[in-house]
Design an enzyme around this catalytic site. Structure first.
Site, PDB file in Angstrom:
ATOM      1  CD1 TRP A   1     -17.224  12.190  18.681  1.00 27.29           C
ATOM      2  CD2 TRP A   1     -15.423  13.467  19.007  1.00 27.29           C
ATOM      3  NE1 TRP A   1     -17.098  12.394  20.037  1.00 27.29           N
ATOM      4  CE2 TRP A   1     -16.000  13.186  20.270  1.00 27.29           C
ATOM      5  CE3 TRP A   1     -14.266  14.263  18.973  1.00 27.29           C
ATOM      6  CZ2 TRP A   1     -15.465  13.646  21.478  1.00 27.29           C
ATOM      7  CZ3 TRP A   1     -13.729  14.727  20.177  1.00 27.29           C
ATOM      8  CH2 TRP A   1     -14.339  14.420  21.403  1.00 27.29           C
TER       9      TRP A   1
ATOM     10  NE  ARG B   1      -6.615   2.281  16.227  1.00 23.54           N
ATOM     11  CZ  ARG B   1      -6.632   2.732  17.495  1.00 23.54           C
ATOM     12  NH1 ARG B   1      -5.554   3.327  17.988  1.00 23.54           N
ATOM     13  NH2 ARG B   1      -7.689   2.619  18.237  1.00 23.54           N
TER      14      ARG B   1
ATOM     15  CE  LYS C   1     -22.175   5.251  13.013  1.00 21.49           C
ATOM     16  NZ  LYS C   1     -21.926   6.706  12.950  1.00 21.49           N
TER      17      LYS C   1
ATOM     18  CB  ALA D   1     -18.258  10.215  14.735  1.00 18.49           C
ATOM     19  CE  LYS D   2     -25.207  13.014  16.088  1.00 22.52           C
ATOM     20  NZ  LYS D   2     -26.473  12.583  16.552  1.00 22.52           N
TER      21      LYS D   2
ATOM     22  N   GLY E   1     -15.070   3.643  20.250  1.00 19.79           N
ATOM     23  CA  GLY E   1     -15.963   4.648  20.813  1.00 19.79           C
ATOM     24  C   GLY E   1     -16.154   4.417  22.293  1.00 19.79           C
TER      25      GLY E   1
ATOM     26  CD  GLU F   1      -8.747  -0.987  20.103  1.00 16.58           C
ATOM     27  OE1 GLU F   1      -8.456  -0.506  21.211  1.00 16.58           O
ATOM     28  OE2 GLU F   1      -8.094  -1.903  19.585  1.00 16.58           O
TER      29      GLU F   1
ATOM     30  CB  CYS G   1      -9.273   6.252  24.131  1.00 18.04           C
ATOM     31  SG  CYS G   1      -8.123   5.892  22.792  1.00 18.04           S
TER      32      CYS G   1
ATOM     33  CD  GLU H   1     -12.788   8.031  27.790  1.00 18.17           C
ATOM     34  OE1 GLU H   1     -13.970   7.779  27.517  1.00 18.17           O
ATOM     35  OE2 GLU H   1     -11.822   7.613  27.124  1.00 18.17           O
TER      36      GLU H   1
HETATM   37  P1  NAD Z   1     -19.553   7.148  20.835  1.00 16.55           P
HETATM   38  O1  NAD Z   1     -19.589   5.808  21.450  1.00 16.55           O
HETATM   39  O2  NAD Z   1     -20.620   8.107  21.188  1.00 16.55           O
HETATM   40  O3  NAD Z   1     -19.584   7.038  19.261  1.00 16.55           O
HETATM   41  C1  NAD Z   1     -18.649   6.255  18.542  1.00 16.55           C
HETATM   42  C2  NAD Z   1     -19.286   5.828  17.232  1.00 16.55           C
HETATM   43  O4  NAD Z   1     -20.383   4.972  17.518  1.00 16.55           O
HETATM   44  C3  NAD Z   1     -19.857   6.985  16.404  1.00 16.55           C
HETATM   45  O5  NAD Z   1     -19.655   6.696  15.037  1.00 16.55           O
HETATM   46  C4  NAD Z   1     -21.328   6.929  16.743  1.00 16.55           C
HETATM   47  O6  NAD Z   1     -22.154   7.473  15.746  1.00 16.55           O
HETATM   48  C5  NAD Z   1     -21.523   5.423  16.825  1.00 16.55           C
HETATM   49  N1  NAD Z   1     -22.719   4.981  17.549  1.00 16.55           N
HETATM   50  C6  NAD Z   1     -23.366   5.589  18.563  1.00 16.55           C
HETATM   51  N2  NAD Z   1     -24.446   4.857  18.915  1.00 16.55           N
HETATM   52  C7  NAD Z   1     -24.458   3.765  18.104  1.00 16.55           C
HETATM   53  C8  NAD Z   1     -25.316   2.636  17.962  1.00 16.55           C
HETATM   54  N3  NAD Z   1     -26.374   2.472  18.746  1.00 16.55           N
HETATM   55  N4  NAD Z   1     -25.018   1.716  17.023  1.00 16.55           N
HETATM   56  C9  NAD Z   1     -23.941   1.856  16.236  1.00 16.55           C
HETATM   57  N5  NAD Z   1     -23.105   2.901  16.317  1.00 16.55           N
HETATM   58  C10 NAD Z   1     -23.352   3.836  17.235  1.00 16.55           C
HETATM   59  O7  NAD Z   1     -18.100   7.724  21.138  1.00 16.55           O
HETATM   60  P2  NAD Z   1     -17.504   9.127  20.704  1.00 16.55           P
HETATM   61  O8  NAD Z   1     -18.048  10.174  21.612  1.00 16.55           O
HETATM   62  O9  NAD Z   1     -17.621   9.342  19.227  1.00 16.55           O
HETATM   63  O10 NAD Z   1     -15.956   8.897  20.977  1.00 16.55           O
HETATM   64  C11 NAD Z   1     -15.399   9.067  22.216  1.00 16.55           C
HETATM   65  C12 NAD Z   1     -15.173   7.725  22.888  1.00 16.55           C
HETATM   66  O11 NAD Z   1     -14.380   6.902  22.039  1.00 16.55           O
HETATM   67  C13 NAD Z   1     -14.405   7.835  24.179  1.00 16.55           C
HETATM   68  O12 NAD Z   1     -14.974   7.003  25.145  1.00 16.55           O
HETATM   69  C14 NAD Z   1     -13.019   7.332  23.793  1.00 16.55           C
HETATM   70  O13 NAD Z   1     -12.282   6.801  24.856  1.00 16.55           O
HETATM   71  C15 NAD Z   1     -13.337   6.308  22.795  1.00 16.55           C
HETATM   72  N6  NAD Z   1     -12.173   6.044  21.958  1.00 16.55           N
HETATM   73  C16 NAD Z   1     -11.506   4.883  22.144  1.00 16.55           C
HETATM   74  C17 NAD Z   1     -10.364   4.620  21.389  1.00 16.55           C
HETATM   75  C18 NAD Z   1      -9.613   3.341  21.573  1.00 16.55           C
HETATM   76  O14 NAD Z   1      -8.828   3.009  20.687  1.00 16.55           O
HETATM   77  N7  NAD Z   1      -9.790   2.616  22.655  1.00 16.55           N
HETATM   78  C19 NAD Z   1      -9.919   5.536  20.435  1.00 16.55           C
HETATM   79  C20 NAD Z   1     -10.638   6.735  20.286  1.00 16.55           C
HETATM   80  C21 NAD Z   1     -11.774   6.964  21.046  1.00 16.55           C
END
Ligand code: NAD
Length: 489
Positions: free
Chosen positions: A159, A168, A183, A185-186, A237, A259, A293, A390
């Site tokens: 999100w 990207r 997919k 983020a919600k 994520g 990532e 991140c 983090e």
């Molecule tokens: P998150 O892992 O909770 O969610 C990321 C995505 O995964 C969302 O679309 C979510 O709905 C989905 N998801 C959750 N559970 C899942 C499952 N079981 N199966 C498939 N998809 C699932 O992360 P977040 O809170 O949305 O984002 C924050 C995190 O993202 C932080 O840790 C941040 O560092 C990381 N991030 C990394 C980068 C990078 O390039 N390295 C960039 C941006 C964010």
């Protein structure tokens, strides 16, 4: 502004995009999207079920062959038109991002530029995808390498950068000739839905891109991950979710790009220009309200300059204006939800128990939104949670070091390895220190390093694969080697 928002929401497709059609979810269920600055409902979007995810992926698979055969020049031109349209629609994209994610409007415009650039960059890379040609050393075989699209992809985005994290992945996938299900983020589906419409307006054929969001990420991902036609998962994520997707990717031996989370050290040496370092610190910490991140997570400052750096950094944090990102003059928006605010409070409490002091901030912000005051903590010991986890918010913990080796050891003392930052004018120190930093990216005398032309990605538990740059396209291709018998050997 209210009129603009109403007009924008009225034209936005909030259904699922499957096979080129906007359709409601099979159960008619919807998902509310909240504004983190007010906690009010912005609008609702269709919520996908397992069945919808399956249909979306099947539609993508049907489009794979013809999309892969579409000439690179044509794919490139669609991407270029999409870039032009994103620029034309910059205000719409910026407003949507501020509404659903909270970042100040000026920063949302910044993300339009950054996120849009992936479309332009990969429109340029799409036609420059070369293999090699040569003869084996003993002369018996002529070698050729050819890059083919890896095949149907599943793209999962977070999100925090609703536009850039989508472009990207989508842009290199399209450039390489892959089809996909996205997919989002919600919390932030609106920007992705608008981006999908923009790509359709740019001429993307039906089925190439499908977008499904929903209440249950697991329900959407399970049928796609289990489908033997899937070739690649690209995930951005948290490390926790990334690990679970890596485990399920093993069943079909999928190509993976991960990532994941970061814990960036920000090193300031005593020969650094302190004002420049404070400016860099503000950019590296406050970009995206600290919800990045790449955000500087641990400030490591050489002892002799720590007092001056801390004082100037705290003064700059105090100058920030906390509030609704749509309002003029606001420079720090709300966090994504109430849980994130509670986490900031808990991190500060834990640090104080470990001996840290709040130089500024340390408390919730006022108002009904998810606000947390920009905070600087000093004398933070490395064992405090705020150094190990983090942070994802406007909270800056500082500790000091005496020697270069101590600074490097502190910086590397984490399971993460995404971004790191280094402030010093000394070129030999820059070379020496950066070569010892176990991080995928090092910002040198700058707090902003992300760029569509550069390879973005981490090491250790921050993930694998690279997005952007020339490497970003390779991640969506499979390399085939042709060994051709030399007729004269
Ligand atoms: P998150 O892992 O909770 O969610 C990321 C995505 O995964 C969302 O679309 C979510 O709905 C989905 N998801 C959750 N559970 C899942 C499952 N079981 N199966 C498939 N998809 C699932 O992360 P977040 O809170 O949305 O984002 C924050 C995190 O993202 C932080 O840790 C941040 O560092 C990381 N991030 C990394 C980068 C990078 O390039 N390295 C960039 C941006 C964010």
């Amino acid at each position: 502004m209210n009129d603009k928002i109403s007009t924008l929401l009225a034209k936005l497709n909030t259904d699922l995009l499957i096979d080129g059609e906007w359709v409601p979810g099979s159960t008619g269920e919807t998902l509310e999207v909240l504004n983190p600055a007010t906690n009010e409902v912005i609008t609702s979007v269709a919520s996908a079920t397992e069945e919808d995810a399956h249909r979306a992926f099947a539609a993508a698979c049907r489009a794979q062959e013809s999309w892969a055969r579409t000439p690179a020049r044509e794919r490139s031109e669609i991407l270029r038109r999409a870039f032009d349209l994103v620029m034309e629609r910059a205000e719409d994209f910026a407003i949507l991002m501020t509404l659903e994610m909270g970042k100040p409007l000026a920063e949302a415009y910044g993300e339009v530029t950054y996120g849009g650039e992936f479309l332009r960059w990969f429109s340029e890379e799409a036609v420059r995808h070369y293999g090699i040609s040569g003869t084996t050393p003993e002369g018996s075989l002529h070698m050729q390498t050819v890059r083919h699209p890896v095949g149907p992809c599943f793209l999962v985005t977070p999100w925090n950068f609703p536009l850039a994290m989508a472009t990207r992945k989508i842009a290199p996938a399209l450039a390489a000739g892959c089809v996909m299900v996205l997919k989002p983020a919600k919390q932030t589906p609106l920007t992705s839905l608008y981006l999908a419409q923009t790509l359709i307006d740019a001429g993307l054929p039906q089925g190439v891109l499908n977008v499904v969001c929903g209440r249950s990420a697991a329900a959407i991902s399970a049928p796609i991950m289990a489908d033997p036609r899937l070739r690649k998962i690209s995930f951005t994520g948290s490390t926790e979710v990334g690990k679970s997707l890596l485990k399920s990717a093993a069943d079909n031996v999928l190509r993976t790009s991960m990532e994941l989370g970061g814990n960036a050290p920000f090193l300031v040496f005593e020969d650094a220009d302190i004002d420049e370092a404070v400016q860099g610190a503000m950019a590296a910490k406050l970009r995206n309200i600290g919800e990045a991140c790449t955000a500087a997570n641990r400030f490591l400052v050489q002892e002799s300059i720590a007092a001056e750096f801390t004082e100037k950094f705290a003064a700059a944090m105090e100058d920030l204006v906390l509030g609704n990102g749509l309002e003029e003059g606001v420079t720090c928006g709300p966090l994504i939800d109430a849980h994130a605010v509670a986490n900031m409070v808990a991190l500060v409490e834990d640090a104080v128990v470990h001996g840290a002091t709040a130089v500024t901030g340390g408390t919730r912000g006022e108002g009904t939104g998810n606000f947390f005051a920009p905070t600087v903590l000093k004398n933070v010991p490395p064992q405090a949670r705020v150094f190990r986890e983090e942070i994802f918010g406007p909270l800056a913990p500082i500790t000091t070091f005496r020697t270069e080796q101590e600074a490097i050891a502190l910086a590397n003392d984490t399971e993460f390895g995404l971004a790191s930052y280094l402030f010093t004018p000394d070129h030999s120190r820059i070379q020496r220190v950066s070569s010892q930093l176990e991080f995928g990216m090092v910002g040198i005398n700058t707090g902003v390093i992300s760029n569509a032309a550069a390879p973005f990605g981490g090491v250790k538990q921050s993930g694998m694969g690279r997005e952007g740059g020339v490497d970003g396209l390779d991640d969506y291709t499979r390399l085939q080697y042709l060994g051709i018998k030399d007729p004269y050997s």
